[in-house]
Scaffold this motif. Structure first.
Motif, short mmCIF file in Angstrom:
data_model
loop_
_atom_site.label_atom_id
_atom_site.label_comp_id
_atom_site.label_asym_id
_atom_site.label_seq_id
_atom_site.Cartn_x
_atom_site.Cartn_y
_atom_site.Cartn_z
N ASN A 35 6.98 34.92 -4.85
CA ASN A 35 7.11 33.82 -4.78
C ASN A 35 9.05 33.32 -4.84
O ASN A 35 8.97 31.85 -4.85
CB ASN A 35 6.88 33.28 -5.95
CG ASN A 35 5.26 34.66 -6.79
OD1 ASN A 35 4.48 34.53 -5.78
ND2 ASN A 35 4.72 34.16 -7.98
N ALA A 38 9.02 32.47 -1.27
CA ALA A 38 8.27 31.52 -0.54
C ALA A 38 9.00 30.54 -1.41
O ALA A 38 9.24 29.08 -0.24
CB ALA A 38 6.82 31.29 -1.08
N ARG A 39 9.58 30.53 -2.21
CA ARG A 39 10.65 28.69 -3.14
C ARG A 39 11.70 28.99 -2.03
O ARG A 39 12.02 27.38 -1.79
CB ARG A 39 10.81 29.67 -4.75
CG ARG A 39 9.42 28.88 -5.21
CD ARG A 39 10.16 29.33 -6.66
NE ARG A 39 11.08 29.21 -6.99
CZ ARG A 39 12.06 28.83 -8.45
NH1 ARG A 39 12.08 30.57 -8.99
NH2 ARG A 39 13.54 28.53 -8.44
N GLN A 41 11.69 29.64 1.71
CA GLN A 41 11.66 29.04 2.65
C GLN A 41 11.65 28.12 2.04
O GLN A 41 11.17 26.69 2.94
CB GLN A 41 10.61 30.12 3.07
CG GLN A 41 9.88 29.58 4.76
CD GLN A 41 11.81 29.50 5.77
OE1 GLN A 41 12.06 31.16 5.49
NE2 GLN A 41 11.41 28.39 6.67
N GLN A 42 10.55 27.77 1.32
CA GLN A 42 10.32 25.70 1.12
C GLN A 42 11.44 24.54 0.80
O GLN A 42 11.69 23.85 1.69
CB GLN A 42 9.59 25.89 -0.07
CG GLN A 42 8.93 24.69 -0.62
CD GLN A 42 9.68 23.44 -1.23
OE1 GLN A 42 10.62 23.97 -2.01
NE2 GLN A 42 9.69 22.12 -0.55
N GLY A 43 12.36 25.81 0.52
CA GLY A 43 13.81 24.48 0.32
C GLY A 43 14.51 24.80 1.23
O GLY A 43 14.82 23.33 2.13
N ASN A 45 13.06 24.27 4.81
CA ASN A 45 11.72 24.04 5.44
C ASN A 45 11.65 22.04 4.85
O ASN A 45 11.82 21.45 5.60
CB ASN A 45 10.79 23.87 5.52
CG ASN A 45 10.37 25.32 6.28
OD1 ASN A 45 10.70 25.66 6.38
ND2 ASN A 45 9.19 25.66 5.97
N SER A 46 12.58 22.04 3.83
CA SER A 46 12.53 20.42 2.77
C SER A 46 14.28 19.92 2.83
O SER A 46 13.62 18.69 3.14
CB SER A 46 11.93 20.37 1.59
OG SER A 46 12.91 21.33 0.70
N LYS A 100 18.65 24.66 -4.71
CA LYS A 100 18.17 23.40 -4.62
C LYS A 100 17.32 22.33 -4.79
O LYS A 100 17.45 21.44 -4.52
CB LYS A 100 16.49 24.61 -4.69
CG LYS A 100 15.41 25.03 -3.52
CD LYS A 100 13.75 26.02 -4.09
CE LYS A 100 13.11 24.82 -3.81
NZ LYS A 100 11.50 25.59 -3.92
N GLU A 157 9.25 32.40 9.27
CA GLU A 157 9.80 31.24 9.15
C GLU A 157 10.98 29.84 9.01
O GLU A 157 10.16 28.99 9.40
CB GLU A 157 10.04 31.81 7.30
CG GLU A 157 8.81 32.46 6.36
CD GLU A 157 8.92 33.25 5.72
OE1 GLU A 157 10.29 32.88 4.58
OE2 GLU A 157 8.09 33.40 4.99
N ASP A 161 8.81 25.48 11.53
CA ASP A 161 9.16 24.05 12.09
C ASP A 161 9.24 23.48 13.35
O ASP A 161 10.29 22.60 13.85
CB ASP A 161 10.46 23.73 10.56
CG ASP A 161 11.81 24.44 10.69
OD1 ASP A 161 11.98 24.85 11.72
OD2 ASP A 161 12.67 23.69 10.10
#
Length: 194
Positions: A35, A38-39, A41-43, A45-46, A100, A157, A161
């Motif tokens: 988890n 993933a957090r 990587q999401q950070g 990507n965003s 983040k 990852e 994008d």
């Protein structure tokens, strides 16, 4: 009757959902690591995390994975070891949240770096060679291969994008440098394969 009880217990455990096996306080160590990865990587990507921030957070995750591998080296994970890992994961989670939610933005995208794949290939060959020569034990090779898989996953990852930023390339090369040092260290320690 004793054999029946063992089979019954095995069947119950096999049918139990993973979350039920995680413990009374929430998800298990591996799920939390997943988890948090993933957090991060999401950070990235965003744009909430810069490459430098992500690199630091990923280094913290690698440290926790290595710590877990050391704890599990004897075949068990004690309650105290599990508590220590959860403590480290809690601290890491707070770091992810803090990074983040600061005011920094990710830099613009740059060209791909084909050297990353070649370095990964070379390091994989070094691990195989170390196993063959006896310089690496199977356990050492397994930990080193897990690190290689984590780097490949991280690269996928980053590339998801459609771009690989300069900071992302730099992070991958830094991870590969660290993995290279780990391979060298394990190959040159006193442990020998039986």
């Amino acid at each position: 009757m004793h054999g029946f009880k063992i089979k019954l217990l095995a069947a119950i455990l096999a049918a139990a959902p993973v979350a039920a096996l995680a413990g009374p306080h929430g998800p298990g160590v591996n799920q939390r690591q997943h988890n948090q990865h993933a957090r991060i990587q999401q950070g990235v990507n965003s744009g909430e995390l810069t490459g430098r921030e992500a690199r630091g957070l990923r280094a913290e995750q690698r440290h926790i994975r290595r710590e877990e591998a050391r704890y599990r080296a004897d075949g068990t994970l004690t309650r105290a070891e599990r508590a220590d890992l959860h403590h480290d994961l809690n601290r890491s989670s707070r770091h992810i949240y803090g990074q983040k939610h600061d005011a920094q933005d990710r830099p613009r995208a740059a060209l791909r770096d084909p050297g990353v794949n070649q370095r990964q290939h070379n390091q994989g060959n070094r691990i195989v060679q170390g196993l063959r020569s006896g310089e690496l034990t199977r356990d050492e090779a397994q930990v080193l291969r897990q690190e290689q898989r984590a780097i490949r996953h991280e690269e996928r990852e980053y590339r998801s994008d459609g771009a690989l930023t300069r900071d992302e390339r730099k992070d991958l090369h830094q991870d590969l440098n660290e993995a290279s040092r780990a391979i060298y260290g394990e190959k040159h320690d006193d442990e020998r394969r039986n």
